[in-house]
Design an enzyme around this catalytic site. Structure first.
Site, PDB file in Angstrom:
ATOM      1  N   CYS A 209       0.875  -1.178   0.000  1.00 30.64           N
ATOM      2  CA  CYS A 209       0.000   0.000   0.000  1.00 30.64           C
ATOM      3  C   CYS A 209       0.909   1.224   0.000  1.00 30.64           C
ATOM      4  O   CYS A 209       0.903   2.028   0.928  1.00 30.64           O
ATOM      5  CB  CYS A 209      -0.928  -0.004   1.212  1.00 30.64           C
ATOM      6  SG  CYS A 209      -1.883  -1.525   1.401  1.00 30.64           S
ATOM      7  N   ALA A 210       1.685   1.381  -1.068  1.00 36.86           N
ATOM      8  CA  ALA A 210       2.804   2.315  -1.067  1.00 36.86           C
ATOM      9  C   ALA A 210       2.384   3.772  -1.084  1.00 36.86           C
ATOM     10  O   ALA A 210       3.122   4.631  -0.606  1.00 36.86           O
ATOM     11  CB  ALA A 210       3.711   2.032  -2.269  1.00 36.86           C
ATOM     12  N   CYS A 334      -1.858   3.926  10.769  1.00 38.35           N
ATOM     13  CA  CYS A 334      -1.688   5.173  11.518  1.00 38.35           C
ATOM     14  C   CYS A 334      -2.968   5.420  12.307  1.00 38.35           C
ATOM     15  O   CYS A 334      -3.654   6.425  12.125  1.00 38.35           O
ATOM     16  CB  CYS A 334      -1.340   6.339  10.601  1.00 38.35           C
ATOM     17  SG  CYS A 334      -2.389   6.507   9.155  1.00 38.35           S
TER      18      CYS A 334
END
Length: 392
Positions: A209-210, A334
């Protein structure tokens, strides 16, 4: 702009931010930038003052306000100087009407506050999620070193190997070192996560998931371009930013792979069962980044969180298909919510017998389930969860 006109401008911006949050549209920073791009007469002091008012209101209001005016009335309820500017002057807000109600204040909508508390976050931890974030950079070890790099102002060394911290708003993207690819903006937590990954020279590493490639570039720097890096994502625009960033940084990324949602393995077939390590920096609520995007509390609801959990499970299952026997997956969000951290690891291990979690070593953070959680109050970083999974 007069002080009253600044209040009215903040109200107008807040109306747009609220509408966009409900529709899962553009973020507040982009809305503010577009607003002032169309109003070039506003000076830098005006822009800064209005922006501060907007974010002050966003941080103050937990539930989504009914309107921008209601949100600014909440600020006025705590600041007599702001209240006095509701005076009906030209370009300013109308006087406060009898019985006019301000928006409700709080840390988050009730259901979300309950989820945060269920994830063992107290009032101080939640409040820290809404503070102002500093600006962290990573010195690019492919081109420079933290101990010798010359920058316009000194930064505070961070626990990461090449990290430096500056005050919020420091114009690092205008510095020559940034243009030359010697530094990248990256939160200390992200830097530490890359440093903790169980990877080494010669490995094949897939950043599944760059996005724009922040962690891909950090991996290239950490490994001295001595690994085979594959950056994949479903977002064509964000993935398209990686090539110029990599060129500027001197980072070798062997493959960038655009994925078709739901058909990802078609493009990833050459690496099925071959990757030494897969980094899953999964799409999430971003609850750990509310210091930067506090309106994220307004975007999230139970339905959206459920959708994100399904997506997180999906990308973890994709990663399992790509990992060689004995290889590993790092799962990162995050987020500080257990639903986007420990719960996803528990669910993965139930779906994949033979896999197991293994510890990672970070200089910051505390154990949370099978992984580690970082948060602003205790670690001075954005909020993150990271766990490592090992293939049988």
């Amino acid at each position: 702009m007069t002080p009253a006109a600044r209040i009215q401008a903040a109200i107008e911006l807040l109306d747009t931010v609220i509408t966009s949050a409900r529709a899962k549209g553009a973020p507040a920073d982009r809305i503010i930038a577009d607003y002032f791009r169309a109003r070039r007469y506003a000076g830098s002091k005006d822009r800064r003052a209005v922006r501060d008012l907007v974010y002050r209101a966003i941080r103050l209001c937990g539930p989504v306000p009914a309107s921008g005016r209601a949100a600014m009335l909440a600020v006025a309820g705590q600041d007599e100087a702001v209240r006095a500017l509701f005076d009906g002057s030209p370009h300013g807000p109308a006087p406060i009407g009898a019985g006019e109600e301000p928006a409700n204040t709080g840390l988050a909508p009730k259901w979300l506050a309950a989820s945060l508390r269920a994830s063992d976050l107290g009032g101080r931890e939640i409040a820290a999620l809404l503070g102002r974030a500093p600006l962290d950079i990573r010195v690019n070890a492919l081109k420079a070193d933290r101990s010798t790099i010359a920058l316009p102002e000194p930064g505070e060394p961070l626990p990461s190997a090449q990290g430096l911290r500056f005050a919020s708003g420091t114009p690092v993207e205008q510095w020559e070192a940034y243009a030359d690819g010697q530094i990248e903006v990256q939160d200390c937590g992200s830097q530490l996560i890359v440093e903790a990954l169980p990877v080494g020279p010669g490995d094949t590493v897939i950043d599944l998931c760059a996005g724009g490639g922040g962690k891909t570039l950090a991996l290239a720097a950490r490994l001295g371009n001595a690994a085979s890096l594959v950056a994949a994502d479903t977002d064509k625009r964000r993935l398209g930013n990686l090539a110029p960033r990599a060129a500027r940084a001197g980072a070798a990324v062997d493959h960038t792979v655009l994925l078709d949602p739901g058909q990802e393995m078609r493009a990833l077939a050459p690496w099925a069962g071959e990757a030494d390590h897969v980094l899953v920096d999964a799409p999430c609520s971003g609850s750990g980044t509310w210091r930067r995007s506090p309106e994220g509390r307004w975007r999230l609801d139970r339905v959206e969180l459920g959708r994100l959990n399904l997506l997180q499970d999906h990308v973890l299952d994709l990663a399992a298909q790509l990992t060689r026997p004995g290889g590993s997956i790092a799962f990162v969000t995050c987020s500080v919510l257990d639903a986007e951290g420990p719960d996803r690891i528990t669910a993965f291990l139930a779906r994949h017998p033979g896999w197991h979690s293994e510890p990672l070593t970070l200089p910051l953070g505390r154990p949370r389930g099978a992984g580690i959680r970082l948060d602003p109050l205790h670690d001075g970083t954005d909020g993150f969860f990271i766990a490592c999974l090992r293939s049988p």
